[in-house]
Design a protein around this motif. Structure first.
Motif, PDB file in Angstrom:
ATOM      1  N   PRO A  76       0.828  -1.210   0.000  1.00 40.06           N
ATOM      2  CA  PRO A  76       0.000   0.000   0.000  1.00 40.06           C
ATOM      3  C   PRO A  76       0.863   1.262   0.000  1.00 40.06           C
ATOM      4  O   PRO A  76       1.900   1.312   0.656  1.00 40.06           O
ATOM      5  CB  PRO A  76      -0.793  -0.102   1.293  1.00 40.06           C
ATOM      6  N   SER A  77       0.418   2.220  -0.723  1.00 39.66           N
ATOM      7  CA  SER A  77       1.161   3.481  -0.756  1.00 39.66           C
ATOM      8  C   SER A  77       0.606   4.422   0.312  1.00 39.66           C
ATOM      9  O   SER A  77      -0.535   4.309   0.732  1.00 39.66           O
ATOM     10  CB  SER A  77       1.066   4.124  -2.130  1.00 39.66           C
ATOM     11  N   LEU A  78       1.432   5.343   0.738  1.00 37.37           N
ATOM     12  CA  LEU A  78       1.055   6.305   1.772  1.00 37.37           C
ATOM     13  C   LEU A  78       1.452   7.686   1.278  1.00 37.37           C
ATOM     14  O   LEU A  78       2.643   7.957   1.110  1.00 37.37           O
ATOM     15  CB  LEU A  78       1.757   5.968   3.090  1.00 37.37           C
ATOM     16  N   TRP A  79       0.480   8.535   1.021  1.00 35.11           N
ATOM     17  CA  TRP A  79       0.693   9.886   0.501  1.00 35.11           C
ATOM     18  C   TRP A  79       1.526   9.873  -0.783  1.00 35.11           C
ATOM     19  O   TRP A  79       2.382  10.730  -0.990  1.00 35.11           O
ATOM     20  CB  TRP A  79       1.331  10.802   1.531  1.00 35.11           C
ATOM     21  N   GLY A  80       1.303   8.877  -1.610  1.00 33.00           N
ATOM     22  CA  GLY A  80       2.006   8.778  -2.878  1.00 33.00           C
ATOM     23  C   GLY A  80       3.343   8.056  -2.815  1.00 33.00           C
ATOM     24  O   GLY A  80       3.963   7.817  -3.839  1.00 33.00           O
ATOM     25  N   TYR A 120       9.417   2.561   0.408  1.00 32.84           N
ATOM     26  CA  TYR A 120      10.062   3.744   0.969  1.00 32.84           C
ATOM     27  C   TYR A 120       9.502   4.132   2.332  1.00 32.84           C
ATOM     28  O   TYR A 120      10.256   4.407   3.262  1.00 32.84           O
ATOM     29  CB  TYR A 120       9.948   4.924   0.002  1.00 32.84           C
ATOM     30  N   TRP A 121       8.162   4.184   2.466  1.00 33.93           N
ATOM     31  CA  TRP A 121       7.649   4.675   3.743  1.00 33.93           C
ATOM     32  C   TRP A 121       7.843   3.663   4.860  1.00 33.93           C
ATOM     33  O   TRP A 121       7.940   4.037   6.035  1.00 33.93           O
ATOM     34  CB  TRP A 121       6.206   5.174   3.657  1.00 33.93           C
ATOM     35  N   TYR A 122       7.966   2.377   4.543  1.00 30.79           N
ATOM     36  CA  TYR A 122       8.256   1.384   5.576  1.00 30.79           C
ATOM     37  C   TYR A 122       9.647   1.646   6.174  1.00 30.79           C
ATOM     38  O   TYR A 122       9.828   1.615   7.389  1.00 30.79           O
ATOM     39  CB  TYR A 122       8.185  -0.020   4.978  1.00 30.79           C
TER      40      TYR A 122
END
Length: 59
Positions: free
Chosen positions: A23-27, A32-34
């Motif tokens: 899942p993506s978070l804010w694009g 990366y966000w993990y």
């Protein structure tokens, strides 16, 4: 208590777990966000272990 410091190492060492886009978070893709999420979490864990060491009288 010091075993808590191994959590970021294990969480980032297992690359097949987070080597995906969703899942993506804010694009940002999950990959990366993990990894970025571990930065403040690692700081928090280090602080918790440090405070526990101060209570026990360790340096």
């Amino acid at each position: 208590m010091r075993l808590l410091l191994s959590l970021p190492f294990i969480g980032l060492l297992w690359v097949p777990f987070y080597n995906r886009e969703l899942p993506s978070l804010w694009g940002f893709p999950f990959f990366y966000w993990y990894q970025f999420a571990w930065v403040p979490l690692t700081s928090l864990l280090i602080w918790i272990v440090f405070r526990d060491g101060l209570k026990k009288g360790e340096e």
